[in-house]
Motif scaffolding. Structure first.
Motif, mmCIF file in Angstrom:
data_model
loop_
_atom_site.group_PDB
_atom_site.id
_atom_site.type_symbol
_atom_site.label_atom_id
_atom_site.label_comp_id
_atom_site.label_asym_id
_atom_site.label_seq_id
_atom_site.Cartn_x
_atom_site.Cartn_y
_atom_site.Cartn_z
ATOM 1 N N SER A 22 58.975 37.169 12.964
ATOM 2 C CA SER A 22 58.094 38.167 12.340
ATOM 3 C C SER A 22 56.741 37.576 11.983
ATOM 4 N N PHE A 26 53.616 39.487 13.477
ATOM 5 C CA PHE A 26 52.733 40.194 12.545
ATOM 6 C C PHE A 26 51.654 39.300 11.956
ATOM 7 N N GLY A 27 51.505 38.094 12.492
ATOM 8 C CA GLY A 27 50.520 37.144 11.975
ATOM 9 C C GLY A 27 49.105 37.533 12.328
ATOM 10 N N GLY A 29 44.809 36.949 11.036
ATOM 11 C CA GLY A 29 44.052 37.065 9.796
ATOM 12 C C GLY A 29 43.767 35.712 9.180
ATOM 13 N N THR A 30 43.713 35.693 7.877
ATOM 14 C CA THR A 30 43.315 34.496 7.133
ATOM 15 C C THR A 30 44.410 33.434 7.166
ATOM 16 N N THR A 50 49.418 32.112 8.778
ATOM 17 C CA THR A 50 48.511 33.003 8.057
ATOM 18 C C THR A 50 49.203 33.656 6.863
ATOM 19 N N PHE A 51 48.394 34.173 5.951
ATOM 20 C CA PHE A 51 48.937 34.899 4.796
ATOM 21 C C PHE A 51 49.723 36.119 5.267
ATOM 22 N N LYS A 52 49.141 36.872 6.184
ATOM 23 C CA LYS A 52 49.781 38.097 6.663
ATOM 24 C C LYS A 52 51.104 37.783 7.365
ATOM 25 N N GLY A 53 51.097 36.812 8.257
ATOM 26 C CA GLY A 53 52.322 36.446 8.962
ATOM 27 C C GLY A 53 53.378 35.918 8.009
ATOM 28 N N SER A 54 52.963 35.110 7.046
ATOM 29 C CA SER A 54 53.904 34.571 6.064
ATOM 30 C C SER A 54 54.510 35.681 5.220
ATOM 31 N N PHE A 55 53.681 36.609 4.774
ATOM 32 C CA PHE A 55 54.175 37.731 3.966
ATOM 33 C C PHE A 55 55.206 38.549 4.735
ATOM 34 N N PHE A 56 54.851 38.953 5.964
ATOM 35 C CA PHE A 56 55.780 39.782 6.734
ATOM 36 C C PHE A 56 57.020 39.001 7.170
#
Length: 177
Positions: A22, A26-27, A29-30, A50-56
């Protein structure tokens, strides 16, 4: 007996697999390192984490654990030697997912120190960084036998290779490794 052990190993590590995949899907971005450089002048981690990839990754990996907990509570697979309760599955999945993301970041950090560019191969490190991170984070909460750790490592090498080849063939990855 062996088949059950393989299934239990897969079941245990599944949230980490989902988190790792995931984060890639979904990574973007920043980057986590905010494009900062380490004392050696190279990026701390690079653009791949990335923040986005880590979050998702953490979110979807943890959600996987919630689904696992529901399936176990409904006794879908019969009596298995898994941790009781949905909450236990969610906590384990969160730890596995967080560990997978951190493990991947540590792998990227090591690759930068070895001057290996993003996307270039680092055999075993590329395949196992996230699994080792996941196991380190989850083990204190839900220890598993060494036999399961061994199965998870071997299974991961195989799944990682097959997954990368498929991702390459469908155009998601630029290289087959």
């Amino acid at each position: 007996m062996v088949l059950k052990l393989v299934f239990m190993s897969f079941w245990y590590i599944l949230p980490a697999y989902v988190a790792n995949a995931s984060a890639c899907i979904f990574g973007g971005g920043t980057p986590i390192d905010l494009k900062k450089c380490f004392i050696d002048g190279r990026r701390v981690i690079g653009d791949g984490v990335t923040f986005k990839g880590s979050f998702f990754g953490i979110l979807l990996g943890t959600l996987t654990g919630a689904i696992q907990g529901i399936l176990i509570n409904f006794n879908i697979f019969g009596q298995l030697d898994f941790y009781a309760g949905i909450i236990d599955h969610i906590i384990l999945a969160f730890l596995l997912s967080l560990g997978a993301i951190v493990g991947d970041a540590v792998g990227s950090f090591i690759k930068r120190r070895l001057n290996i560019e993003r996307g270039k191969p680092a055999p075993l490190l590329d395949q196992l960084d996230f699994v080792i991170g996941a196991l380190i984070f989850a083990y204190p909460f839900a220890p598993i036998p060494l036999s399961m750790v061994f199965i998870i490592i071997v299974m991961t090498l195989f799944i990682h290779f097959i997954g990368n080849v498929i991702a390459y063939l469908i155009g998601v990855k630029d290289c087959w490794w």
